[in-house]
Motif scaffolding. Structure first.
Motif, mmCIF file in Angstrom:
data_model
loop_
_atom_site.group_PDB
_atom_site.id
_atom_site.type_symbol
_atom_site.label_atom_id
_atom_site.label_comp_id
_atom_site.label_asym_id
_atom_site.label_seq_id
_atom_site.Cartn_x
_atom_site.Cartn_y
_atom_site.Cartn_z
ATOM 1 N N ASN A 24 1.114 -1.128 -0.056
ATOM 2 C CA ASN A 24 0.202 -0.250 -0.441
ATOM 3 C C ASN A 24 0.704 1.415 0.534
ATOM 4 O O ASN A 24 0.228 1.619 -0.439
ATOM 5 C CB ASN A 24 -1.709 0.476 1.352
ATOM 6 C CG ASN A 24 -2.353 -0.976 0.866
ATOM 7 O OD1 ASN A 24 -2.527 -0.989 0.196
ATOM 8 N ND2 ASN A 24 -2.413 -1.034 2.056
ATOM 9 N N PHE A 25 2.345 0.953 -0.396
ATOM 10 C CA PHE A 25 3.034 2.570 0.824
ATOM 11 C C PHE A 25 4.379 1.957 -0.580
ATOM 12 O O PHE A 25 5.272 3.395 -0.008
ATOM 13 C CB PHE A 25 3.306 1.953 2.169
ATOM 14 C CG PHE A 25 2.195 2.479 3.418
ATOM 15 C CD1 PHE A 25 1.479 4.188 2.813
ATOM 16 C CD2 PHE A 25 1.815 1.562 3.720
ATOM 17 C CE1 PHE A 25 0.343 3.779 4.401
ATOM 18 C CE2 PHE A 25 0.650 1.445 5.024
ATOM 19 C CZ PHE A 25 -0.006 3.033 4.568
ATOM 20 N N ALA A 96 -2.126 4.962 -1.005
ATOM 21 C CA ALA A 96 -2.459 4.109 0.224
ATOM 22 C C ALA A 96 -3.650 3.825 1.249
ATOM 23 O O ALA A 96 -4.463 3.068 1.764
ATOM 24 C CB ALA A 96 -1.531 4.693 1.431
ATOM 25 N N SER A 100 -5.969 0.665 2.605
ATOM 26 C CA SER A 100 -5.665 0.590 3.725
ATOM 27 C C SER A 100 -6.558 0.309 4.303
ATOM 28 O O SER A 100 -6.846 -0.269 5.348
ATOM 29 C CB SER A 100 -4.972 1.708 5.230
ATOM 30 O OG SER A 100 -3.361 1.749 4.249
#
Length: 168
Positions: A24-25, A96, A100
């Protein structure tokens, strides 16, 4: 023996969740075959959960809402995905926040199910069903994740082709 199997499953799921959170990052390489495999896998698992959740009114509404919410998150996530060319490869970075949220829904649902299995034993052992404890909303929560990834990866493949032309 059952505790060992559960421990192994928890470790495998935990490993995949950690990898998902990291992705996600970070930038990931766009790999068409891998994404197509994941689309098929998530579609099959989603259909399995949907078919096992039952056909009561609440269950069908839950499943449809889960698919719609997941698809909407997938469209939003794909719209907010960035692409970058590195050498000969095309890389993407997912949003993100949306990734998340989907991961948190999955982990929260999984943790709740684990808690429920540990505290409510059936005939002296652990019980398992796709819709936890008779909750007809359970599969709808999981279908959010499956629909998100199917829609997101499908749109990612389409946008990846466009980005590859644009970035050349």
């Amino acid at each position: 023996m059952q505790q060992i199997i559960i421990l192994v499953l928890v470790c495998l799921v935990g490993y995949r969740v950690v990898k998902r959170v990291r992705s996600n990052f970070s930038w990931s390489q766009l790999q068409t075959r891998r994404l197509m495999f994941r689309i098929g896998l998530f579609s099959a698992i989603g259909i399995l959960f949907m078919s096992q959740s039952g056909f009561s009114t609440i269950s069908v509404v839950s499943d449809v809402l889960g698919i719609l919410v997941g698809a909407a998150l997938g469209v939003a996530g794909a719209a907010l995905t960035a692409f970058e060319r590195r050498g000969t490869g095309l890389y993407f970075k997912a949003n993100a926040w949306i990734g998340s949220v989907v991961t948190a829904l999955f982990v929260g649902r999984l943790a709740y199910r684990g808690y429920e299995m540990a505290t409510m034993s059936h005939e002296g052992g652990w019980s398992y069903s796709f819709n936890a404890g008779g909750s007809e909303w359970a599969s709808g929560l999981l279908l959010i994740m499956f629909a998100y990834y199917v829609v997101y990866y499908t749109l990612l493949l389409k946008q990846g082709k466009q980005a590859a032309v644009r970035l050349n």
